[in-house]
Design a protein around this motif. Structure first.
Motif, PDB file in Angstrom:
ATOM      1  N   MET A 198       0.728  -1.022   0.079  1.00 11.29           N
ATOM      2  CA  MET A 198       0.720   0.417  -0.003  1.00 11.29           C
ATOM      3  C   MET A 198       0.828   0.730  -0.391  1.00 11.29           C
ATOM      4  N   LYS A 199       2.121   1.374   0.653  1.00 12.60           N
ATOM      5  CA  LYS A 199       3.190   2.795   0.929  1.00 12.60           C
ATOM      6  C   LYS A 199       3.365   2.417  -0.567  1.00 12.60           C
ATOM      7  N   MET A 200       3.145   1.457  -1.575  1.00 12.90           N
ATOM      8  CA  MET A 200       4.186   1.506  -2.722  1.00 12.90           C
ATOM      9  C   MET A 200       2.911   2.311  -3.769  1.00 12.90           C
ATOM     10  N   SER A 201       1.302   1.895  -3.091  1.00 14.30           N
ATOM     11  CA  SER A 201       0.328   2.953  -3.702  1.00 14.30           C
ATOM     12  C   SER A 201      -0.062   1.640  -5.327  1.00 14.30           C
ATOM     13  N   ASN A 202       0.505   0.412  -4.949  1.00 15.42           N
ATOM     14  CA  ASN A 202      -0.372  -0.619  -5.633  1.00 15.42           C
ATOM     15  C   ASN A 202      -1.513  -1.187  -4.582  1.00 15.42           C
ATOM     16  N   PHE A 203      -2.400  -1.389  -4.630  1.00 11.39           N
ATOM     17  CA  PHE A 203      -3.483  -1.633  -4.421  1.00 11.39           C
ATOM     18  C   PHE A 203      -4.453  -3.159  -4.579  1.00 11.39           C
ATOM     19  N   ASP A 204      -4.036  -3.236  -6.064  1.00  9.88           N
ATOM     20  CA  ASP A 204      -3.892  -4.198  -6.684  1.00  9.88           C
ATOM     21  C   ASP A 204      -3.534  -5.342  -6.353  1.00  9.88           C
ATOM     22  N   VAL A 205      -2.028  -5.160  -6.027  1.00 12.49           N
ATOM     23  CA  VAL A 205      -1.095  -6.728  -5.183  1.00 12.49           C
ATOM     24  C   VAL A 205      -1.968  -6.422  -3.768  1.00 12.49           C
ATOM     25  N   ALA A 206      -1.487  -4.860  -3.329  1.00 15.57           N
ATOM     26  CA  ALA A 206      -1.526  -5.042  -1.204  1.00 15.57           C
ATOM     27  C   ALA A 206      -3.210  -6.013  -1.492  1.00 15.57           C
ATOM     28  N   PHE A 207      -4.155  -5.540  -2.275  1.00 14.23           N
ATOM     29  CA  PHE A 207      -5.504  -6.666  -1.619  1.00 14.23           C
ATOM     30  C   PHE A 207      -5.643  -8.207  -1.876  1.00 14.23           C
ATOM     31  N   GLU A 208      -4.517  -8.310  -3.418  1.00 16.71           N
ATOM     32  CA  GLU A 208      -4.340 -10.100  -3.080  1.00 16.71           C
ATOM     33  C   GLU A 208      -3.973 -10.470  -1.923  1.00 16.71           C
ATOM     34  N   ILE A 209      -2.347  -9.947  -1.064  1.00 14.00           N
ATOM     35  CA  ILE A 209      -1.878  -9.857  -0.002  1.00 14.00           C
ATOM     36  C   ILE A 209      -3.178  -9.335   1.236  1.00 14.00           C
ATOM     37  N   PHE A 210      -3.628  -9.148   1.615  1.00 13.23           N
ATOM     38  CA  PHE A 210      -4.546  -9.265   2.106  1.00 13.23           C
ATOM     39  C   PHE A 210      -5.743 -10.770   1.985  1.00 13.23           C
ATOM     40  N   ASP A 211      -5.603 -10.479   1.027  1.00 15.77           N
ATOM     41  CA  ASP A 211      -6.913 -11.602   0.392  1.00 15.77           C
ATOM     42  C   ASP A 211      -6.419 -13.253   1.135  1.00 15.77           C
ATOM     43  N   HIS A 212      -4.676 -13.119   1.028  1.00 17.07           N
ATOM     44  CA  HIS A 212      -4.179 -14.640   1.172  1.00 17.07           C
ATOM     45  C   HIS A 212      -3.937 -14.033   3.095  1.00 17.07           C
ATOM     46  N   GLY A 213      -3.983 -12.947   3.391  1.00 22.19           N
ATOM     47  CA  GLY A 213      -4.209 -13.181   5.078  1.00 22.19           C
ATOM     48  C   GLY A 213      -5.076 -13.542   5.529  1.00 22.19           C
ATOM     49  N   ILE A 214      -6.241 -13.512   4.800  1.00 27.13           N
ATOM     50  CA  ILE A 214      -7.027 -13.711   5.213  1.00 27.13           C
ATOM     51  C   ILE A 214      -7.666 -14.915   5.655  1.00 27.13           C
ATOM     52  N   ASN A 215      -7.180 -15.473   4.045  1.00 31.50           N
ATOM     53  CA  ASN A 215      -7.157 -17.435   4.126  1.00 31.50           C
ATOM     54  C   ASN A 215      -6.446 -18.006   4.827  1.00 31.50           C
ATOM     55  N   PHE A 216      -5.596 -17.315   5.403  1.00 34.18           N
ATOM     56  CA  PHE A 216      -4.823 -17.596   6.408  1.00 34.18           C
ATOM     57  C   PHE A 216      -5.284 -17.674   7.525  1.00 34.18           C
ATOM     58  N   LEU A 217      -6.593 -17.400   8.437  1.00 37.59           N
ATOM     59  CA  LEU A 217      -6.935 -16.830   9.425  1.00 37.59           C
ATOM     60  C   LEU A 217      -8.136 -18.821   9.276  1.00 37.59           C
ATOM     61  N   ARG A 218      -8.166 -18.440  10.717  1.00 39.59           N
ATOM     62  CA  ARG A 218      -9.053 -20.201  10.923  1.00 39.59           C
ATOM     63  C   ARG A 218     -10.367 -19.230  11.274  1.00 39.59           C
ATOM     64  N   ALA A 219     -12.016 -20.508  11.303  1.00 39.31           N
ATOM     65  CA  ALA A 219     -12.579 -20.116  11.294  1.00 39.31           C
ATOM     66  C   ALA A 219     -12.989 -18.956  12.338  1.00 39.31           C
ATOM     67  N   ASP A 220     -12.126 -19.602  13.405  1.00 35.80           N
ATOM     68  CA  ASP A 220     -13.140 -18.899  14.452  1.00 35.80           C
ATOM     69  C   ASP A 220     -11.952 -16.755  14.440  1.00 35.80           C
ATOM     70  N   CYS A 221     -12.041 -17.283  13.520  1.00 32.89           N
ATOM     71  CA  CYS A 221     -10.790 -15.280  13.293  1.00 32.89           C
ATOM     72  C   CYS A 221     -11.312 -14.476  14.627  1.00 32.89           C
ATOM     73  N   TRP A 222     -12.593 -14.012  14.680  1.00 33.84           N
ATOM     74  CA  TRP A 222     -12.998 -12.895  14.842  1.00 33.84           C
ATOM     75  C   TRP A 222     -13.133 -13.133  16.727  1.00 33.84           C
ATOM     76  N   GLN A 223     -12.930 -14.108  16.628  1.00 37.31           N
ATOM     77  CA  GLN A 223     -12.593 -14.010  18.565  1.00 37.31           C
ATOM     78  C   GLN A 223     -11.441 -14.728  18.860  1.00 37.31           C
ATOM     79  N   GLY A 224     -11.967 -14.034  20.441  1.00 40.32           N
ATOM     80  CA  GLY A 224     -10.232 -14.202  21.139  1.00 40.32           C
ATOM     81  C   GLY A 224      -8.834 -13.493  20.297  1.00 40.32           C
ATOM     82  N   ARG A 225      -7.675 -14.222  20.687  1.00 36.01           N
ATOM     83  CA  ARG A 225      -6.217 -13.771  19.939  1.00 36.01           C
ATOM     84  C   ARG A 225      -6.208 -13.196  18.826  1.00 36.01           C
ATOM     85  N   GLN A 226      -7.581 -13.577  17.697  1.00 38.13           N
ATOM     86  CA  GLN A 226      -6.853 -13.667  16.280  1.00 38.13           C
ATOM     87  C   GLN A 226      -7.907 -12.363  15.851  1.00 38.13           C
ATOM     88  N   TYR A 227      -8.484 -11.625  16.930  1.00 33.04           N
ATOM     89  CA  TYR A 227      -9.681 -10.902  16.714  1.00 33.04           C
ATOM     90  C   TYR A 227      -8.770  -9.066  15.441  1.00 33.04           C
TER      91      TYR A 227
END
Length: 951
Positions: free
Chosen positions: A418-447
């Motif tokens: 994002m600092k490099m203003s490439n939001f297509d790449v940044a979105f892909e990376i954040f999306d991968h990060g979300i895919n690594f989250l577990r099913a209960d990610c909105w609870q506990g220490r992952q929130y």
């Protein structure tokens, strides 16, 4: 393809131009602006070598200011030509749209370069170009500076890998439609004659002597250049082609070459060349291939150390074999096909685990490195492995821990993208990060990690115009957030996305969010509500001096800060879409500032308050508050609010300072807006400047150019709502200049339904055009519509467009009264005259001639002819003194009709002649011609002592 490009580059350099190049890579598509950054890094190196770094650096700092740091994120070696202080990394949070900001910065960067020398940019393998890089290319080759042909773009691609509807082909189609000359050169395979010429040149022998060798080589390679070069190297290795010391020339065994078994395609041939190498060399090449066509040596050394395998030594063998080369601290495959051949030696199902292992090997080193690219490479390698790679980890607890670590790594990598203003790449990376989250990610220490990933992905969706993913992400945040405050960022992005297509809905959403954090607004307001609110806040301000307001403490309450952020975002929007709400929003901003301190958006509040004060009290009192807004901005300068502040304060400056100079400030506001990526505000300022150039009396050819430039910008980014506001005046200007009705730009009618202000302006311009061309009945019809709409659309601010509306509304009313004797029209004319007299006291320069002309028309209506004549002359003299050729022409024409009505033909003709000359000087050729025809018809035989200049 590349050889041809570099040959062109050599020619350009020999003529004093600059040639820079970069290369896209299939396996490095997620590295933001890879090829573009590579090319401009080269340019920075050239500047240092030529001793021009200081000069260009000074120009860049002057033009781009502190925003240049965002270019450094993409072009690291730019830091070598600007000061260290300018390289300090800043937050991207002050940008409305960092992607648009970066495009503007790139354009300004190249514009400055192109002023010093011709430049050619060559980018190879465009079939693998990322969308933001293509957008940079589009910007550069369609920008205004390129009309001087100082910038040339050359791109290469493999035609077989580019689909007809690909982003690259769409780019070529779009720029062609915009008038850019595009030449396509298709390189075919070498024929036998060319093959012989090349062999002859390589071996330094006559073509007659090499003909048999060339014939065999051509048959075996089918004219493919890569196959040809690799085959000659193979023939040299197996001694089929070798130098003869006794004969002092090259010799070959044609029979041996003819019988040499070769695969039918280059890929298989390359693989056979690779498989004959020792196993550890093959493994090193495969590792290198997993990172693309070129890889930094630091990555190879890191992998060698972490994985405890030998890589550098085997690569030296590959180097000697001519498969790779070392260039600028990188290992580079000699050709993409060699890299692809090495990569394809690993079966497709086995590739993701390898990528994952390489990424994990680099991750700990990359997280602690100051080189952002290493973290992006590590994240890319891990993400190519994907969450499935975690299945190899035995214990569930270990998998959860590893998944959390990888999601955190993707968050950090995405922020760097994002600092490099490439939001297509940044979105892909954040999306991968979300895919690594577990099913209960909105609870506990992952929130907290989950909320950050979703919020940043939503921000990227906004910036890249992905409304579907923005909606899905915002809905998820609203559904799972533990606290309402956790939804505020995503709500802000949602409001921003809607604002350019439906301002009413955007306002409704923003008001709803503000209500959720305690800033409640009733459904509707009328005058009985607004005036008491204004007087209350005005009373609060009476206890403060400018100095005490400037000394207010900073606003620290996070809820109040985000409330100010929302209020600043929708203030101008409300002025357009819901005028009765706008003063209430302004008053709320002032109250929050007085109660909680100064926020970066306080200057917007005081600028808008100045316009409100000018409406309800006086121009001078309002001007005081706009000057305070400028001082607040200077004290807490950020480009994201500067554009709004300059725009609002300049609106009132047009009632105090000479219009010709005040209007140029809108261009300053445009620049500030572009520097923070606020395309919406930038377009608005460009269009308002074009409108102002019309009222300034600028030659209509220049006015036409200003309208076209701003309209192109608005259409390019889809902000048609602003087009709906200025298009009516643009049509009027073109009609006056003589453009045929069929060639006028169409009206933007669909947006007038969303903005009542647009409908009002459309009626006003029809009235004004009818008045200019002396069509009484059409003037009356459109004036009725205009005054009817004005009653329902009360404005609570003073903006410059109100001045011509009052002026032409008054002129039309006086004319209609003289023909109909309806007292309603006389009252409307007198009201306009009183308003203009008040404004003339604040700016004699801008309004005196208008007041005198309305005064003359008022005297004409009551048959005080002596006073009318004196006022006509004063209007003419004032317009001439203050350099409004348009108003001088109109005053002369109106005086001519006055004398015509009195039957004083000589006086009438004298004023008409002068009006004709002035309209011609203004560029209003159609009006000038119409006046000529009218006068000739009215004074047949009376013009013997007069002549018209119709040239």
């Amino acid at each position: 393809k590349s050889v041809l490009a570099y040959r062109l580059g050599a020619t350009i350099q020999s003529r004093g131009g600059t040639f820079i190049s970069g290369k896209f890579d299939f396996l490095q598509q997620r590295k933001p602006f890879l090829a573009v950054g590579m090319a401009f890094n080269q340019y920075c190196e050239i500047l240092v070598e030529q001793g021009k770094a200081a000069t260009i650096g000074c120009k860049l700092r002057s033009a781009l200011g502190d925003e240049i740091v965002h270019l450094v994120q993409v072009i690291p070696k730019l830091s070598n030509i600007i000061s260290d202080s300018a390289c300090a990394v800043q937050s991207i949070d002050n940008a409305i749209d960092p992607g648009r900001r970066l495009l503007h910065l790139f354009t300004e960067f190249v514009r400055i370069i192109a002023e010093t020398s011709d430049m050619a940019l060559f980018l190879d393998d465009l079939q693998w170009a990322d969308t933001p890089s293509l957008e940079v290319i589009r910007y550069l080759i369609t920008s205004d500076f390129n009309t001087r042909h100082r910038f040339f773009f050359l791109g290469c691609c493999r035609q077989s890998e580019v689909a007809e509807q690909s982003p690259l082909m769409n780019l070529i189609s779009d720029v062609t439609c915009q008038g850019v000359r595009v030449m396509t050169i298709e390189l075919t395979r070498m024929d036998e004659e060319l093959t012989n010429r090349i062999v002859s040149r390589l071996l330094q022998l006559s073509p007659r002597l090499t003909k048999d060798l060339a014939h065999v080589v051509f048959k075996k390679t089918n004219g493919l250049p890569l196959f040809f070069s690799q085959l000659l190297m193979a023939l040299s290795r197996n001694k089929s082609l070798q130098p003869s010391l006794s004969r002092q020339r090259w010799e070959w065994d044609i029979t041996k070459i003819e019988t040499l078994p070769l695969p039918r395609d280059v890929a298989t041939f390359l693989e056979s060349n690779i498989t004959r190498l020792p196993q550890h060399v093959q493994e090193a090449l495969i590792t290198l291939a997993f990172f693309g066509s070129r890889t930094d040596s630091v990555i190879i050394r890191t992998l060698e150390r972490v994985r405890n395998v030998s890589l550098c030594e085997p690569l030296e063998i590959a180097l000697a074999e001519g498969l790779i080369e070392r260039r600028g601290g990188q290992y580079c495959f000699l050709h993409d096909s060699i890299q692809e051949s090495c990569y394809n030696r690993v079966d497709e199902p086995d590739r993701p685990p390898r990528h994952y292992e390489y990424g994990m090997s680099l991750s700990s080193f990359a997280m602690n490195s100051s080189d952002d690219s290493l973290l992006l490479i590590a994240a890319d390698q891990i993400n190519r492995g994907g969450p499935m790679a975690l299945d190899s980890i035995g214990q569930t607890s270990d998998r959860r821990k590893q998944a959390y670590t990888l999601a955190e790594l993707n968050l950090q990598a995405g922020i760097k993208a994002m600092k490099m203003s490439n939001f297509d790449v940044a979105f892909e990376i954040f999306d991968h990060g979300i895919n690594f989250l577990r099913a209960d990610c909105w609870q506990g220490r992952q929130y907290n990690l989950t909320l950050k990933l979703y919020n940043n992905a939503a921000k990227c969706s906004l910036y890249k115009g992905d409304s579907l993913n923005l909606k899905l992400l915002c809905n998820a945040i609203c559904k799972f957030a533990k606290h309402p405050d956790d939804t505020l960022d995503s709500s802000y992005y949602s409001v921003g996305a809607i604002s350019k297509i439906n301002p009413q809905e955007s306002l409704d959403r923003a008001i709803g969010v503000l209500g959720s954090i305690g800033e409640v607004f009733p459904d509707s307001y009328d005058e009985s509500d607004i005036r008491p609110l204004f007087h209350e806040v005005n009373e609060l301000l009476s206890d403060h001096t400018d100095a005490s307001l400037l000394a207010l403490k900073p606003m620290t309450d996070p809820r109040k800060r985000i409330a100010m952020r929302f209020l600043g975002r929708i203030n101008l929007l409300a002025l357009l879409a819901r005028p009765n709400l706008q003063p209430v929003l302004t008053i709320k901003m002032i109250r929050l500032t007085l109660a909680h301190g100064i926020s970066p958006h306080s200057s917007i509040g005081f600028a808008a308050f100045g316009l409100l004060h000018a409406k309800l009290v006086s121009i001078p009192s309002g001007y005081r508050w706009t000057k305070l807004a400028r001082r607040l901005l200077d004290k807490n300068f950020t480009n994201d609010v500067a554009g709004d502040v300059y725009h609002l304060t300049t609106q009132l400056a047009c009632f105090v300072e000479p219009l010709q100079s005040a209007n140029e400030t809108f261009l300053q506001s445009y620049s500030c807006s572009m520097l923070c990526g606020d395309v919406n505000n930038a377009i608005q300022n460009m269009l308002v400047h074009a409108v102002g150039s019309f009222w300034c009396g600028l030659h209509l050819d220049k006015v036409k150019d200003n309208f076209e430039a701003s309209a192109c910008l608005a259409k390019k980014f889809g902000y048609t709502i602003w087009l709906s506001i200025v298009r009516p005046l643009q049509r009027t200007a073109l009609t006056l200049a003589g453009v045929d009705e069929r060639d006028l730009p169409s009206e933007v009618t669909e947006m007038a339904k969303l903005s009542p202000f647009s409908a009002l302006l459309s009626c006003f311009n029809r009235m004004m055009k009818s008045y200019y061309f002396r069509d009484l009945e059409q003037t009356r019809i459109h004036a009725m519509d205009y005054f009817e709409l004005s009653k329902d659309l009360k404005s609570w601010t003073v903006v410059y467009v109100h001045s011509p509306q009052e002026f032409f509304g008054g002129l039309a009313a006086f004319w209609i009264y003289r023909k109909t004797k309806d007292p309603m029209w006389l009252q409307r004319g007198k009201k306009a005259k009183i308003t203009m007299e008040k404004w003339a006291k604040s700016s004699e320069w801008n309004f005196q001639s208008r007041f005198f002309l309305l005064e003359a028309e008022a005297y004409f209506c009551i048959k005080d002819y002596n006073s009318a004549r004196a006022s006509y002359d004063k209007a003419i003299a004032s317009a001439k003194k203050h350099r409004f050729v348009n108003e001088e022409a109109l005053a002369n024409e109106t005086a001519g009709y006055f004398f015509m009505d009195l039957g004083r033909k000589d006086d009438c003709l004298r004023y008409m002649l002068e009006a004709h000359k002035l309209y011609h000087a203004w560029g209003a050729q159609a009006k000038s011609n119409a006046l000529y025809d009218f006068t000739m018809k009215s004074f047949e035989g009376a013009n013997s002592r007069h002549s018209f200049n119709t040239t």
